[in-house]
Design an enzyme around this catalytic site. Structure first.
Site, PDB file in Angstrom:
ATOM      1  N   HIS A   1       0.843  -1.204   0.000  1.00 58.00           N
ATOM      2  CA  HIS A   1       0.000   0.000   0.000  1.00 58.00           C
ATOM      3  C   HIS A   1       0.875   1.250   0.000  1.00 58.00           C
ATOM      4  O   HIS A   1       1.733   1.411   0.860  1.00 58.00           O
ATOM      5  CB  HIS A   1      -0.933  -0.006   1.211  1.00 58.00           C
ATOM      6  CG  HIS A   1      -2.158  -0.836   0.995  1.00 58.00           C
ATOM      7  ND1 HIS A   1      -3.304  -0.690   1.738  1.00 58.00           N
ATOM      8  CD2 HIS A   1      -2.411  -1.812   0.092  1.00 58.00           C
ATOM      9  CE1 HIS A   1      -4.218  -1.551   1.307  1.00 58.00           C
ATOM     10  NE2 HIS A   1      -3.694  -2.247   0.322  1.00 58.00           N
TER      11      HIS A   1
ATOM     12  N   LYS B   1       1.085  -0.165  15.131  1.00 54.75           N
ATOM     13  CA  LYS B   1       2.494  -0.231  15.564  1.00 54.75           C
ATOM     14  C   LYS B   1       2.853  -1.445  16.409  1.00 54.75           C
ATOM     15  O   LYS B   1       4.040  -1.749  16.578  1.00 54.75           O
ATOM     16  CB  LYS B   1       2.860   1.046  16.343  1.00 54.75           C
ATOM     17  CG  LYS B   1       2.945   2.279  15.472  1.00 54.75           C
ATOM     18  CD  LYS B   1       4.207   2.280  14.638  1.00 54.75           C
ATOM     19  CE  LYS B   1       4.169   3.245  13.497  1.00 54.75           C
ATOM     20  NZ  LYS B   1       3.937   2.657  12.179  1.00 54.75           N
TER      21      LYS B   1
END
Ligand code: APR
Ligand code: PHB
Length: 394
Positions: free
Chosen positions: A72, A297
């Site tokens: 992406h 994350k």
């Protein structure tokens, strides 16, 4: 039994560290409480930073990811009924992220472990760590009714937030920093085509929503819910209606719904312990820190801890650089706190908080509007999202 590195936990942290060490000729044994199937049953994150992608390649476990993963170049922020594109690639000098589920990363690592023949004990109970500061560090555990002892030089505590490693450090040694958010994410996995080619992070008066995916035929969607919500109260129909209500009208109109294949609620928490080393024990990944999922994350931080510990151990075993062991915690924490900041900031900016007054609500809207409207603002979002660089160990 005797080994060089005892690894507690066979989540992504333990398996990746084990694979890298094995490839480098450093002996290690992995001890996992659950069965392999149980570990694979957990549905978790799905966005890999470029640093993690490169580390998986270096570990020799990236063939399927490179075939099936989706690269992406950007993502969308949705608010005020509109979509704003964050061009990750353009804003970071060419960096991108890879969409590939943690479950798949774990499966690939498990297969590599099995193919390598390196030892791994699933279904281990009563795992205990001993003599962490002495001359004979070792781990004891029960496996198939037998009590085993593993002598080692180093112990990697890769056993997640609820693991035994962090709890084996004497009380008063660690300082913990924590924030529990007053909401959770209700997530649904479905075999439907993604509503959008890129991820959409949506801020809406009814609460946050996220449109993510695992493949061109499998989607992962989330809506913010109150902390006390029960998953039983959320039928598929209710979930889809709530998700649609939080997306811009054009996007909602394109949403393809279908039966859920998994549905669960995850609490949101920020958590860090300092330091991450105690004698011969090194905490890695979720054992030392948790981030709310808004910045994608958690898994990536686990990979950067693994990278740091691996590079240090390489130099310890190849060059005798035992001085580097002391640096592990400081090197990791510097990057961890920056990811904690980004995750906290994204969470704060995009969610509805139960006690928000009118002024705070305007500040939140203005923050979003300002960051998205400024090149500097978009750049700071992009450079954090693709992942800050790993520190070199030398
Ligand atoms: N003994 C042995 N193994 C244990 C013990 C124990 N006492 N306690 C827990 N474990 C195992 C768990 O069963 C689990 O398989 O340790 C493993 C820890 O794996 P994770 O929780 O997945 O943690 P980690 O490998 O650090 O992965 C990073 O990033 O975004 C997050 O939650 C996401 O799982 C992901 C994590
Ligand atoms: C996911 O696909 O599960 C996902 C993606 C992005 C996030 C969190 C979770 O920020």
């Amino acid at each position: 039994m005797k080994t060089q590195v005892a690894i507690i936990g066979a989540g992504p942290s333990g398996l990746l560290l084990g694979q890298l060490l094995h490839k480098a000729g450093i002996d290690n044994v992995i001890i996992e409480r659950q069965s392999a199937d149980y570990v694979l049953g957990r549905i978790r994150a799905g966005v890999l930073e470029q640093g993690m992608v490169e580390l998986l390649r270096e570990a020799g476990v990236a063939q399927r990811m490179d075939r099936e993963g989706l690269v992406h170049d950007g993502f969308e922020l949705a608010f005020d009924g509109r979509l704003e594109h964050i061009d990750l690639k353009g804003l970071t000098g060419g960096k991108t992220v890879m969409i590939y589920g943690q479950t798949e990363v774990t499966r690939d690592l498990m297969e590599a472990r099995q193919a390598s023949g390196a030892p791994i004990f699933y279904g281990a109970s009563d795992v205990q760590l001993h003599d962490l500061k002495g001359d004979t560090p070792h781990v004891t555990f029960t496996h198939n009714g037998e009590t085993l002892r593993l002598d080692c030089a180093h112990i990697a505590g890769c056993d997640g937030f609820h693991g035994v490693s962090r709890q084996s450090i004497p009380a008063g040694t660690l300082k913990a920093f924590e924030r529990v958010y007053p909401f959770g994410w209700l997530g649904v996995l479905a075999n439907t085509p993604p509503v959008n080619a890129e991820l959409i992070y949506a801020s809406h008066a009814r609460g946050f929503a996220l449109c993510s995916m695992r493949s061109p035929t499998r989607t992962r969607y989330y809506v913010q819910v109150a902390a006390e919500e029960k998953v039983e109260d959320w039928s598929d129909a209710r979930f889809w209606a709530e998700l649609k209500s939080r997306l811009p009208a054009e996007t909602a109109a394109r949403l393809v719904t279908g039966p859920s294949i998994e549905k669960s609620i995850a609490p949101l928490r920020s958590f860090v312990v300092e330091p991450m080393q105690y004698g011969h024990l090194f905490l890695v990944g979720d054992a030392a820190h948790i981030v709310p999922p808004t910045g994608a994350k958690g898994l990536n931080l686990a990979a950067s801890d693994v990278n740091t510990l691996y590079r240090i151990l390489l130099k310890v075993y190849r060059e005798g650089r035992v001085d580097l062991l002391e640096r592990y915690s400081a090197v990791c924490l510097k990057r961890i706190w920056k990811a904690e900041r980004f995750s906290w900031w994204m969470t704060s900016m995009l969610h509805r908080f139960p006690d928000t007054d009118a002024f705070s609500a305007r500040m939140q809207q203005t923050e979003l509007d300002y960051f998205v409207g400024s090149l500097a603002g978009r750049t700071t979002i992009a450079e954090n999202y693709v992942g800050l660089p790993y520190e070199a160990i030398d």
